[in-house]
Motif scaffolding. Structure first.
Motif, mmCIF file in Angstrom:
data_model
loop_
_atom_site.group_PDB
_atom_site.id
_atom_site.type_symbol
_atom_site.label_atom_id
_atom_site.label_comp_id
_atom_site.label_asym_id
_atom_site.label_seq_id
_atom_site.Cartn_x
_atom_site.Cartn_y
_atom_site.Cartn_z
ATOM 1 N N ARG A 93 44.757 39.523 28.500
ATOM 2 C CA ARG A 93 43.798 40.139 29.424
ATOM 3 C C ARG A 93 43.468 41.568 28.993
ATOM 4 O O ARG A 93 42.317 41.999 29.088
ATOM 5 N N TYR A 94 44.483 42.308 28.541
ATOM 6 C CA TYR A 94 44.228 43.663 28.041
ATOM 7 C C TYR A 94 43.260 43.603 26.853
ATOM 8 O O TYR A 94 42.341 44.432 26.738
ATOM 9 N N LYS A 134 38.677 34.612 26.945
ATOM 10 C CA LYS A 134 38.591 34.102 28.320
ATOM 11 C C LYS A 134 39.240 32.716 28.434
ATOM 12 O O LYS A 134 40.001 32.444 29.368
ATOM 13 N N SER A 167 49.065 38.680 30.348
ATOM 14 C CA SER A 167 48.689 40.085 30.570
ATOM 15 C C SER A 167 48.179 40.732 29.295
ATOM 16 O O SER A 167 47.169 41.445 29.311
ATOM 17 N N SER A 194 47.373 30.842 31.568
ATOM 18 C CA SER A 194 47.665 30.876 33.004
ATOM 19 C C SER A 194 48.102 29.511 33.502
ATOM 20 O O SER A 194 49.034 29.397 34.310
ATOM 21 N N VAL A 249 43.019 33.021 28.233
ATOM 22 C CA VAL A 249 43.621 33.472 29.488
ATOM 23 C C VAL A 249 43.771 32.301 30.456
ATOM 24 O O VAL A 249 44.827 32.123 31.091
ATOM 25 N N ASP A 270 39.759 42.813 28.144
ATOM 26 C CA ASP A 270 39.150 43.983 28.795
ATOM 27 C C ASP A 270 38.661 44.995 27.766
ATOM 28 O O ASP A 270 37.593 45.603 27.941
#
Length: 212
Positions: free
Chosen positions: A110-111, A86, A107, A93, A89, A114
């Motif tokens: 993030r994958y 987290k 991205s 960003s 990311v 998740d």
């Protein structure tokens, strides 16, 4: 050009401070109610990983919650990796504002996030609650050891995919040079260390079984 370079330099400095803070936050201090036995269990368990010192530093604070449970320790290691993902990311960003090429890496991370949060954690929570380790409910049901093994195979597959996503991010910078590459790769490689720890503990759990 000077203004753009200055902006990039300031952003890189800011993100460096962000990295330092996030890493310090992940390295939790042992809780006061953790027993010596609890801490020793974490330390010994971390020896199966590639980064035993980092493993112990990041997980020792949860020793009293883990309470000598390999399943709980594995779940906590995924929790810690999620926290690191987290923060990564957020960091990437911010960096992408001055370095748009970093967006692909955002991205991929993030994958990875998740997969850990939506795929791995529910399985480990189920194992801790007794799913997959309790007696089979009927003669037609598979043995509990088989259920447990299948669940752990899934966890290991998901965590391996997590590391693949993270490696895909850094692979994109293989032929690049410069400050952005250094900052991105240092940050994501740090994340990969936490993911590797979780994967190693998952492998150990799958091999040795669990006491929820």
């Amino acid at each position: 050009m000077v203004s753009k370079n200055l902006t990039t330099t300031l952003l890189l400095f800011t993100t460096f401070l962000f990295i330092s803070g996030s890493i310090s936050a992940v390295h939790s201090s042992p809780r006061l109610n953790a027993t010596t036995k609890d801490l020793e269990f974490v330390r010994t368990s971390c020896n199966v990983t590639q980064y035993p010192d980092l493993c112990f530093k990041s997980l020792a604070g949860y020793a009293s919650t883990v309470h000598e449970s390999p399943a709980r320790l594995t779940k906590v290691s995924v929790d810690v990796a999620i926290l690191e993902a987290k923060s990564t990311v957020v960091f990437l960003s911010r960096l992408s504002r001055s370095a748009p090429e970093v967006k692909n890496c955002v991205s991929y991370v993030r994958y990875a996030l998740d997969s850990m949060r939506d795929d791995c954690l529910p399985i480990l929570r189920n194992i801790i609650r007794g799913g997959g380790v309790a007696a089979a409910p009927s003669p037609a049901a598979p043995p509990s050891s088989e259920v447990f093994s299948n669940k752990m195979d899934d966890v290991i597959t998901y965590m391996s995919t997590v590391i693949t996503f993270e490696e895909t991010c850094t692979d994109e910078y293989e032929d690049e040079e410069g400050k952005v590459k250094t900052v991105v790769c240092d940050r994501v490689n740090k994340l990969k260390m936490f993911s590797s720890i979780a994967l190693s503990l998952a492998n150990s759990l799958a091999k040795n079984g669990s006491s929820p």
